[in-house]
Each structure stands twice: as C-alpha cells, then as structure tokens.
Design a protein around this motif. Structure first.
Motif, mmCIF file in Angstrom:
data_model
loop_
_atom_site.group_PDB
_atom_site.id
_atom_site.type_symbol
_atom_site.label_atom_id
_atom_site.label_comp_id
_atom_site.label_asym_id
_atom_site.label_seq_id
_atom_site.Cartn_x
_atom_site.Cartn_y
_atom_site.Cartn_z
ATOM 1 N N PRO A 18 0.803 -1.223 0.000
ATOM 2 C CA PRO A 18 0.000 0.000 0.000
ATOM 3 C C PRO A 18 0.839 1.277 0.000
ATOM 4 O O PRO A 18 1.857 1.361 0.685
ATOM 5 N N LEU A 19 0.385 2.212 -0.821
ATOM 6 C CA LEU A 19 0.915 3.585 -0.857
ATOM 7 C C LEU A 19 -0.254 4.496 -0.489
ATOM 8 O O LEU A 19 -1.396 4.029 -0.431
ATOM 9 N N PRO A 20 0.004 5.795 -0.274
ATOM 10 C CA PRO A 20 -1.127 6.679 0.075
ATOM 11 C C PRO A 20 -2.227 6.721 -0.988
ATOM 12 O O PRO A 20 -3.391 6.907 -0.659
ATOM 13 N N ASP A 21 -1.871 6.521 -2.255
ATOM 14 C CA ASP A 21 -2.886 6.624 -3.312
ATOM 15 C C ASP A 21 -3.033 5.331 -4.097
ATOM 16 O O ASP A 21 -3.645 5.338 -5.168
ATOM 17 N N SER A 22 -2.481 4.239 -3.590
ATOM 18 C CA SER A 22 -2.384 3.057 -4.454
ATOM 19 C C SER A 22 -2.251 1.781 -3.639
ATOM 20 O O SER A 22 -1.721 1.778 -2.524
ATOM 21 N N VAL A 23 -2.725 0.711 -4.242
ATOM 22 C CA VAL A 23 -2.490 -0.607 -3.670
ATOM 23 C C VAL A 23 -2.512 -1.588 -4.845
ATOM 24 O O VAL A 23 -3.122 -1.311 -5.879
ATOM 25 N N VAL A 24 -1.826 -2.706 -4.700
ATOM 26 C CA VAL A 24 -1.824 -3.726 -5.746
ATOM 27 C C VAL A 24 -2.877 -4.773 -5.407
ATOM 28 O O VAL A 24 -2.914 -5.283 -4.284
ATOM 29 N N LEU A 25 -3.735 -5.088 -6.364
ATOM 30 C CA LEU A 25 -4.706 -6.177 -6.194
ATOM 31 C C LEU A 25 -4.241 -7.378 -7.022
ATOM 32 O O LEU A 25 -3.734 -7.224 -8.129
ATOM 33 N N TRP A 26 -4.472 -8.562 -6.467
ATOM 34 C CA TRP A 26 -3.954 -9.783 -7.094
ATOM 35 C C TRP A 26 -5.019 -10.878 -7.092
ATOM 36 O O TRP A 26 -5.795 -11.006 -6.135
ATOM 37 N N THR A 27 -5.043 -11.659 -8.143
ATOM 38 C CA THR A 27 -5.715 -12.954 -8.093
ATOM 39 C C THR A 27 -5.075 -13.877 -9.132
ATOM 40 O O THR A 27 -4.237 -13.438 -9.936
ATOM 41 N N ARG A 28 -5.427 -15.137 -9.083
ATOM 42 C CA ARG A 28 -4.920 -16.120 -10.049
ATOM 43 C C ARG A 28 -6.061 -17.052 -10.403
ATOM 44 O O ARG A 28 -6.742 -17.582 -9.511
ATOM 45 N N LEU A 29 -6.270 -17.231 -11.679
ATOM 46 C CA LEU A 29 -7.349 -18.116 -12.136
ATOM 47 C C LEU A 29 -6.846 -19.558 -12.169
ATOM 48 O O LEU A 29 -5.784 -19.838 -12.732
ATOM 49 N N ALA A 30 -7.609 -20.453 -11.566
ATOM 50 C CA ALA A 30 -7.179 -21.859 -11.501
ATOM 51 C C ALA A 30 -8.390 -22.764 -11.290
ATOM 52 O O ALA A 30 -8.664 -23.223 -10.189
ATOM 53 N N PRO A 31 -9.147 -23.041 -12.382
ATOM 54 C CA PRO A 31 -10.309 -23.934 -12.227
ATOM 55 C C PRO A 31 -9.920 -25.326 -11.738
ATOM 56 O O PRO A 31 -10.724 -25.988 -11.085
ATOM 57 N N ALA A 32 -8.690 -25.754 -12.053
ATOM 58 C CA ALA A 32 -8.206 -27.076 -11.592
ATOM 59 C C ALA A 32 -6.868 -26.852 -10.901
ATOM 60 O O ALA A 32 -5.814 -27.071 -11.490
ATOM 61 N N PRO A 33 -6.892 -26.419 -9.635
ATOM 62 C CA PRO A 33 -5.651 -25.947 -8.988
ATOM 63 C C PRO A 33 -4.575 -27.013 -8.844
ATOM 64 O O PRO A 33 -3.410 -26.680 -8.757
ATOM 65 N N HIS A 34 -4.950 -28.287 -8.822
ATOM 66 C CA HIS A 34 -3.937 -29.331 -8.621
ATOM 67 C C HIS A 34 -3.500 -29.986 -9.925
ATOM 68 O O HIS A 34 -2.902 -31.052 -9.918
ATOM 69 N N GLU A 35 -3.794 -29.334 -11.037
ATOM 70 C CA GLU A 35 -3.305 -29.848 -12.330
ATOM 71 C C GLU A 35 -2.314 -28.864 -12.917
ATOM 72 O O GLU A 35 -2.545 -27.657 -12.835
ATOM 73 N N PRO A 36 -1.253 -29.375 -13.542
ATOM 74 C CA PRO A 36 -0.351 -28.462 -14.254
ATOM 75 C C PRO A 36 -1.151 -27.631 -15.249
ATOM 76 O O PRO A 36 -2.005 -28.161 -15.949
ATOM 77 N N GLY A 37 -0.893 -26.330 -15.276
ATOM 78 C CA GLY A 37 -1.662 -25.445 -16.142
ATOM 79 C C GLY A 37 -2.989 -25.039 -15.548
ATOM 80 O O GLY A 37 -3.686 -24.186 -16.095
ATOM 81 N N ASN A 38 -3.346 -25.626 -14.423
ATOM 82 C CA ASN A 38 -4.549 -25.240 -13.677
ATOM 83 C C ASN A 38 -5.834 -25.338 -14.482
ATOM 84 O O ASN A 38 -6.818 -24.644 -14.222
ATOM 85 N N GLY A 39 -5.818 -26.194 -15.528
ATOM 86 C CA GLY A 39 -7.030 -26.403 -16.311
ATOM 87 C C GLY A 39 -7.347 -25.269 -17.271
ATOM 88 O O GLY A 39 -8.489 -25.149 -17.715
ATOM 89 N N LEU A 40 -6.350 -24.456 -17.614
ATOM 90 C CA LEU A 40 -6.565 -23.334 -18.525
ATOM 91 C C LEU A 40 -5.661 -23.466 -19.749
ATOM 92 O O LEU A 40 -4.634 -24.159 -19.685
ATOM 93 N N PRO A 41 -6.011 -22.786 -20.868
ATOM 94 C CA PRO A 41 -5.196 -22.878 -22.080
ATOM 95 C C PRO A 41 -3.759 -22.406 -21.841
ATOM 96 O O PRO A 41 -3.519 -21.530 -21.007
#
Ligand code: FE2
Length: 492
Positions: A18-41
C-alpha cells in the motif's frame, strides 16, 4: 473467450504494497488448482473484471475495469490501482465469465506528512504446508491490522509425500507434489497448493501484505548464485529464475518487481505517515556464500571479512542512505534472518549460525554504524526464519552487555514450519547466559502483532498450542514494548 465451466477463483485474492494513493490487487485463475496449467489454455489471456468499493456490499464502487490474466503469467492479475484516498479501507472483487471471486479488504497508507496516532501490523513467516495447519493465519485474518509483513519461507521446495509425510492432510494430494521444485511449472504448482488453503486465503483477503522472501522460495540456504550443494552456477541460476518468476506471479507486487531472468528487485521502501519508514530487505539474492559451510560455526576471519556481505553493496548503501534521509518516528526494517547475535553457549568460542547476520558480522557492523551515524534512535527489526519467537535488544557491541542499545528486534515464530513446537527451551539458562540481550523465547507456532504509536513500539507474541490438528485457539503468550528515543525491550 471460451466460457469457464468451473469456478476459477480457487486460490483467493490478495492485496499488497500500500501507498497513500495506491495498492496492488492480485488474483490467479485456476479452475483445476492441482493440475499443471490449472485447467486453462497454455496461451492467450483471460479477461477479468474488477471492482473497488468503499463498502463491503459494493454499493459504493469507486473504480472498476477489466484486466488481463495472461497464460504467460500463469493467469495471474497484478492490478496497480492509482487515485485512491490515503489511509482508507476499500473492498475489492474480481469476476471472470459468470464466476465472482471472494471479496478482499485492503487499506491504503497514510499520507507521508500525516500524524498517525497508532498502527498495527502482523508479522508472519515460514508456512511449510505439510508440517501444520494454517490455524495462525485464520486467527490473523480476524485481527484488526493495518497491514501484514511476511518475511520469508512462503513456500518450501521439498517433495510432499501425501501418504507419509504430509501430516496435516486428511485428503491425499496428487503425487504431482511428491518431488522437489526445480522448474517453473513446479514452483507455480507449489504456490497453487499453498494458496488453496482457506486460512491463507482469509489472511490475504483481510489485510494488505508487504512480502519478502527467504531461502525456501528457491532452495534451502542458497546464497546469491550458490546453492547449498554447490550446483553448477548456470543450473542454479535457471532454477532461481523459475522460482523468482513464480514468486512474482503469485505475490501482490508491482511491475518494478517483475523479474528479469534470475534477477528480481525485491528490496523496497514505504512510509506510513510520519510514524514509520519500512525498509523491506532481501538478504538472499546478493549475499556472499556462507562462511565455514552453512551450519553453526565459531566466528573467525571469514565471518568478519569486510569483503563479505549479506545485503550486497547497492542494497547496503540504499539502506544507510534511507536511514540518513528518514524523518519517521520509527525505522522498521522487515527482513528474513536473525540480525542480533545468538551464541549457542556462553563460551568465547561459541558457535553461531553461518546463515544469519552472525555469519556476516562485518555487514552487521556497517549497518549498525550507519544507524548511529544517521542518528536513528528508533530502529525496529522484524524477522522470521527461526520457527520460534525471540525478542532481542540490538546492541552496539553484542559482546558487551553495557554497550548502547541501538534498537530492538522482534523475531516472529513460524505459521506452521516445525510442527507443534515446544513452549520452553530446555537449555534456556545457557542460552540467556550466552545472549544477555535476548529477552524472550517461545517455541510454539503463531505470529506477532506489532503496534506502533509516537511513544512506543509493542510486540504481542501470539501463539497456538497445536498445528498438527486444526482449530486451536490463539493466546498472547507475552508482550514487550520499547519507548521511542530510549530503545530497550520491557515486559508490557
Ligand atoms: Fe522457515
């Protein structure tokens, strides 16, 4: 875009830096989290909508937009929001296709000139997945905190044998995790495993984090380009590049922290109004190789060699320049390995750890000289790595108990690494005699809540009795404080 048939928000959301005017938001898409590539192209990109709101029901959305989750970044989103109000709580969420993420809460930093009455921070480290439940993180998620410092060992590189070694796991894991992490895909999947934990997700969703790493994000006890087992440098640099890349992908970090090959610029500075300056260090990437092997050894010419360094020259200059320029009440240094001297016995030739600042005492002397030269009176060092709670007075000369106290070090225990641990140290009297500047020990799991105000810093050492079974309550095992302008820990 091909529609997502499964929920891709299995690894949670996070915010950071966090900065006074900013923050970084994060997420990661993983429909199949325990598979290599997480089930995505394996290529292309997925569009992710996002919203930032002043309330947790999203009636007062103040910003919204669409971000890319590229396959090249293992479908992670790093959103560097600008134009926010200082010292403000916000809520955020993502949407991909018809799926909506959990809601995250975050908070911007106060303006640099703001007088801050009080601020509270969590201190976390060392969350080996297969050694315990993340009970501590579940408790931390419910704390009233401004932000969290995570100071290393977010993942471990070990093979996880779900049948034998993984003590906390009711459900067997895919055998995919049963080998050491070496490649980019290995590290990406290791983060997916860790981040699938609901208590880790809750801790990220509740507070913004300032993160740094230690060794296990790459490999145990590495030093710069040199691995513990002295692998060929080219081979180790390739492993480091893979590990750093996956680290950046999985942390709420800004673009300047995006790695280039085996290099990632992780040390960085933040201010928290007039109350505090945070210097977040990286004592892994630029350090000289450990002296006398990686273990415990009596200090000698090699540990004292001024040509050796734990920070690297550039980071050391940056740190000392920052001390000189600082006008903050508190100078908080968040970093990975024990700073204060810690002798094994009271003997003159006692052994110390070659992997901590004890193994690089010339580096430590230069930092302490810089602290004195800059007139820094309120040095607070926040540390992890030891898998126990320690509290130290930072001495000008650790071998002379009468020398000046230049600051304090709060060393927080592990979240889960080391299984349950023991409250008491069997040879506590010896340890205390060897280290009179040591004020506290607790060998159980947990975290520290650090409260800063213009008068004092306070550390509340939270502990839990058990991580090998879920759901243990949290208690405050001890509290210590140090007065502004008169460093030295007192029971509080
Ligand atoms: Fe650790």
């Amino acid at each position: 875009m091909t529609p997502l048939s499964e929920n891709p928000f299995t690894l949670g959301v996070a915010s950071g830096d966090p900065l006074p005017d900013s923050v970084v938001l994060w997420t990661r898409l993983a429909p199949a989290p325990h598979e290599p590539g997480n089930g995505l192209p394996a290529d292309g990109s997925i569009a992710v909508q996002w919203e930032l709101s002043e309330d947790d029901t999203f009636r007062r959305v103040v910003q919204s937009g669409t971000a890319d989750a590229p396959a090249a970044d293992s479908h992670t989103v790093h959103l560097d929001l600008r134009g926010l109000e200082p010292d403000r709580v916000y809520w955020y969420r993502f949407r991909a296709d018809r799926w909506i993420s959990p809601v995250g809460r975050t908070r911007t930093a106060p303006r640099p000139d703001a007088a801050v009455a009080t601020a509270r921070f969590g201190l976390l480290s060392c969350q080996q997945f297969d050694e315990g439940y993340y009970t501590a993180l579940g408790h931390l998620a419910r704390e009233d905190l401004d932000a969290v410092f995570f100071v290393g060992d977010y993942i471990y590189e070990n093979a996880i044998n779900a049948q034998g070694g993984a003590r906390r796991l009711a459900d067997p894991l895919p055998s995919f995790y049963d080998h050491w992490t070496l490649t980019l895909e290995d590290y990406r999947q290791r983060y997916a495993l860790y981040k699938s934990d609901p208590e880790l997700q809750a801790a990220h969703a509740a507070h913004p984090w300032y993160v740094t790493w230690d060794d296990h994000e790459v490999a145990n006890n590495y030093a710069g380009d040199i691995s513990q087992d002295n692998d060929p440098v080219d081979q180790f640099r390739a492993r480091r590049a893979a590990a750093y890349r996956a680290y950046w992908e999985n942390m709420p970090l800004r673009r300047p922290q995006r790695p280039s090959g085996p290099d990632l610029n992780l040390y960085r500075r933040f201010s928290y109004g007039r109350l505090a300056q945070f210097d977040i260090l990286d004592t892994r990437q630029y350090r000289s190789d450990q002296a006398y092997g990686d273990g415990w050894h009596t200090p000698g010419p090699e540990t004292r060699d001024p040509a050796r360094t734990i920070t690297g020259d550039a980071q050391e200059r940056w740190l000392l320049d920052g001390f000189r320029a600082s006008t903050a009440t508190w100078n908080v240094v968040a970093q990975q390995v024990a700073f204060s001297q810690h002798k094994e016995t009271p003997d003159d030739d006692a052994r110390v750890s070659m992997d901590t600042w004890d193994g690089y005492s010339a580096s430590r002397d230069r930092v302490l000289a810089g602290v004195e030269r800059a007139g820094v009176q309120n040095l607070v060092i926040l540390t992890g790595d030891d898998h126990v709670h320690f509290a130290y007075d930072v001495k000008k000369d650790f071998d002379d108990p009468d020398s000046a106290t230049l600051g304090v070090e709060l060393l927080g225990t592990s979240v889960s690494s080391g299984f349950d641990g023991d409250e008491r140290l069997p040879d506590w009297e010896t340890t205390l005699a060897a280290n009179p500047h040591l004020k506290y020990y607790d060998g159980r799991r947990g975290y520290v809540v650090v409260t800063l105000d213009p008068q004092r810093v306070r550390g509340d050492f939270r502990t839990i009795a058990k991580v090998t079974t879920p759901g243990a309550p949290i208690t405050t095992a001890a509290s210590f404080a140090s007065e502004a302008g008169a460093p030295g820990l007192q029971g509080a």
